[in-house]
Design a protein around this motif. Structure first.
Motif, mmCIF file in Angstrom:
data_model
loop_
_atom_site.group_PDB
_atom_site.id
_atom_site.type_symbol
_atom_site.label_atom_id
_atom_site.label_comp_id
_atom_site.label_asym_id
_atom_site.label_seq_id
_atom_site.Cartn_x
_atom_site.Cartn_y
_atom_site.Cartn_z
ATOM 1 N N ILE A 37 0.925 -1.228 0.058
ATOM 2 C CA ILE A 37 0.132 0.021 -0.054
ATOM 3 C C ILE A 37 0.898 1.163 0.073
ATOM 4 N N THR A 38 2.095 1.145 0.726
ATOM 5 C CA THR A 38 2.812 2.267 0.988
ATOM 6 C C THR A 38 3.403 2.518 -0.515
ATOM 7 N N LEU A 39 4.134 1.622 -1.193
ATOM 8 C CA LEU A 39 4.778 1.894 -2.393
ATOM 9 C C LEU A 39 3.771 2.133 -3.361
ATOM 10 N N ASN A 40 2.665 1.768 -3.345
ATOM 11 C CA ASN A 40 1.639 2.024 -4.296
ATOM 12 C C ASN A 40 1.047 3.469 -4.145
ATOM 13 N N ASN A 41 1.362 4.002 -2.953
ATOM 14 C CA ASN A 41 0.902 5.634 -3.015
ATOM 15 C C ASN A 41 1.984 6.541 -2.897
ATOM 16 N N LEU A 42 3.445 6.021 -2.910
ATOM 17 C CA LEU A 42 4.493 6.908 -3.053
ATOM 18 C C LEU A 42 4.871 6.936 -4.483
ATOM 19 N N LYS A 43 5.359 8.066 -4.698
ATOM 20 C CA LYS A 43 6.191 8.200 -6.208
ATOM 21 C C LYS A 43 7.299 7.241 -6.217
ATOM 22 N N PRO A 44 7.059 6.363 -7.438
ATOM 23 C CA PRO A 44 8.526 5.451 -7.574
ATOM 24 C C PRO A 44 9.539 6.361 -7.745
ATOM 25 N N MET A 45 10.763 5.897 -7.382
ATOM 26 C CA MET A 45 12.127 6.371 -7.786
ATOM 27 C C MET A 45 13.093 5.651 -8.239
ATOM 28 N N TYR A 46 12.963 5.254 -9.580
ATOM 29 C CA TYR A 46 14.029 4.033 -10.172
ATOM 30 C C TYR A 46 15.151 4.474 -10.335
#
Length: 86
Positions: A37-46
């Motif tokens: 849930i956290t990762l789905n709601n935070l902007k990814p940083m690849y």
């Protein structure tokens, strides 16, 4: 190496927040749900290199970055505690 750096950040911050918050349930299902849930709601940083990791680590020094990460995790904890899958 292609990696969402936010996964590393969440893995690093989550244990301390779990200790502080004293989860109702800290089983593996709930922990994984919180991470997802956290990762789905935070902007990814690849990132794709070690240079990217260094740049991202510098970004962690930003107070807003830390606040957004903690808030995202706390929102996910609340959501999982209100609706556990088991």
């Amino acid at each position: 190496m292609l990696k969402n750096y936010m996964e590393i950040v969440v893995e690093d911050v989550l244990p301390d927040l779990i200790k502080e918050h004293k989860l109702k349930c800290d089983c593996q299902i709930c922990i994984e749900d919180i991470k997802a849930i956290t990762l789905n709601n935070l902007k990814p940083m690849y990132i794709v290199s070690h240079k990217g990791i260094v740049y991202s680590k510098l970004n962690e020094l930003n107070n807003q970055f830390n606040a957004d990460t903690v808030r995202g995790i706390m929102d996910a904890i609340k959501k999982v505690e209100e609706n556990p899958r088991h």
